[in-house]
Design an enzyme around this catalytic site. Structure first.
Site, short mmCIF file in Angstrom:
data_model
loop_
_atom_site.label_atom_id
_atom_site.label_comp_id
_atom_site.label_asym_id
_atom_site.label_seq_id
_atom_site.Cartn_x
_atom_site.Cartn_y
_atom_site.Cartn_z
N HIS A 56 4.41 -3.95 -13.17
CA HIS A 56 3.98 -3.71 -12.06
C HIS A 56 2.89 -4.56 -11.62
CE1 HIS A 56 2.74 -1.23 -8.21
NE2 HIS A 56 3.63 -0.74 -8.34
N HIS B 181 10.83 0.62 -11.76
CA HIS B 181 9.92 0.20 -10.96
C HIS B 181 9.05 -1.24 -11.69
CE1 HIS B 181 7.29 0.56 -7.53
NE2 HIS B 181 6.38 1.05 -8.24
N ASP C 36 6.41 7.13 -7.51
CA ASP C 36 6.01 5.75 -8.02
C ASP C 36 5.04 5.82 -8.99
OD1 ASP C 36 8.21 5.39 -6.18
OD2 ASP C 36 6.98 3.56 -5.42
N ASP C 37 4.93 4.76 -10.03
CA ASP C 37 4.20 4.29 -10.65
C ASP C 37 3.67 5.24 -11.97
OD1 ASP C 37 3.93 2.64 -8.94
OD2 ASP C 37 1.82 2.95 -8.14
N HIS D 210 3.01 9.15 -5.09
CA HIS D 210 2.60 8.40 -6.32
C HIS D 210 2.19 9.79 -7.31
CE1 HIS D 210 2.46 5.22 -3.64
NE2 HIS D 210 2.70 4.40 -4.71
ZN LIG Z 1 4.28 0.86 -7.32
#
Ligand SMILES: [Zn+2]
Length: 266
Positions: free
Chosen positions: A140, A136, A86-87, A231
């Site tokens: 965010h 995502h 993620d991210d 991540h």
């Molecule tokens: Zn995230």
């Protein structure tokens, strides 16, 4: 009074896709509280408190499926697990891609729209090297849990637009930032026709500083069909990934990308 509570939660349980056992739990708790307080003001306050706690718990625990039914693993009989990142994309992502390539492993990257704009070439590389990408949100936001439905829809659609523009790609996968879901987010997911993807192995790699602890947490909880949350945002997680890939090889795990779950369940 009791009937009102039951009716209220029965209605809510249908709206929010609450599982039946959760409803039964509510029913039992409400009965118990009514028995304890026999109609006093404390009854209402306590009930309100319990309800709030359950809602907060439900918003943050993606595995519970309280507001949104998220896919949290794959039903499978073989030893396989999914790596999800993620991210990103970030400055660290290329290193992640290198080691994945070396190991001939495909992963799923849940990317942030803003980050894609910052690292367009890395995003293109993720796709070119055969990994799966998912939405995502665009920014965010730390306020994700407090955004209106229309703001949430914006967040998802804006990320979609960036993905299409930079990667010429569309996705129906959505991973909730912070794993947070609530009625507004549930509506936004429905409206944008996304599938919510959770995890059942959380590494806490953004919180824990000790690489060995992170690795241990992941390897201890991994099982057939696990979706592992990592991540691609630090050197630390890169080091964890190096060891994790060795672990998976040693334990004779193969890897899968999230789309194989959706294909197998159709
Ligand atoms: Zn995230």
């Amino acid at each position: 009074m009791e009937l009102t509570i039951v009716w209220f939660y029965w209605k809510k349980s249908k709206n929010l896709k609450m599982k039946h056992y959760q409803f039964i739990l509510f029913y039992l708790i409400s009965n118990f509280i009514i028995y304890l307080f026999q109609g006093s003001i404390w009854l209402y306050l306590t009930w309100f408190f319990v309800f709030s706690m359950v809602v907060i718990w439900g918003s943050f625990d993606i595995q519970l499926g309280y507001f949104v039914n998220s896919i949290i693993n794959k039903r499978t009989k073989i030893k396989e697990a999914a790596l999800s990142f993620d991210d990103g994309p970030t400055e660290y992502t290329p290193k992640f891609l290198d080691i994945l390539k070396e190991n001939n492993t495909k992963a799923t990257f849940f990317c942030i729209g803003k980050q894609i704009e910052k690292y367009p070439e890395t995003f293109q590389r993720i796709i070119a090297e055969g990994h799966l990408v998912g939405n995502h949100t665009y920014s965010h936001s730390n306020n994700t849990g407090f955004l209106s439905t229309s703001k949430m829809i914006d967040e998802i659609q804006k990320c979609d637009e960036v993905m299409l523009k930079i990667g010429n790609i569309k996705t129906d996968l959505y991973r909730p930032p912070f794993g947070v879901t609530n009625p507004n987010i549930a509506k936004a997911i429905k409206k944008t026709q996304k599938k919510s993807i959770g995890w059942n192995v959380r590494s806490l790699d953004t919180v824990i500083t000790d690489e060995r602890k992170i690795l241990k947490k992941v390897t201890k909880r991994s099982e057939k069909g696990s979706i592992i949350l990592l991540h691609d945002t630090s050197e630390k997680t890169y080091n964890v990934l190096v060891e994790l890939l060795l672990f998976l090889e040693r334990e004779k795990y193969s890897t899968f990308t999230i789309d194989s779950i959706i294909k197998s369940e159709k």
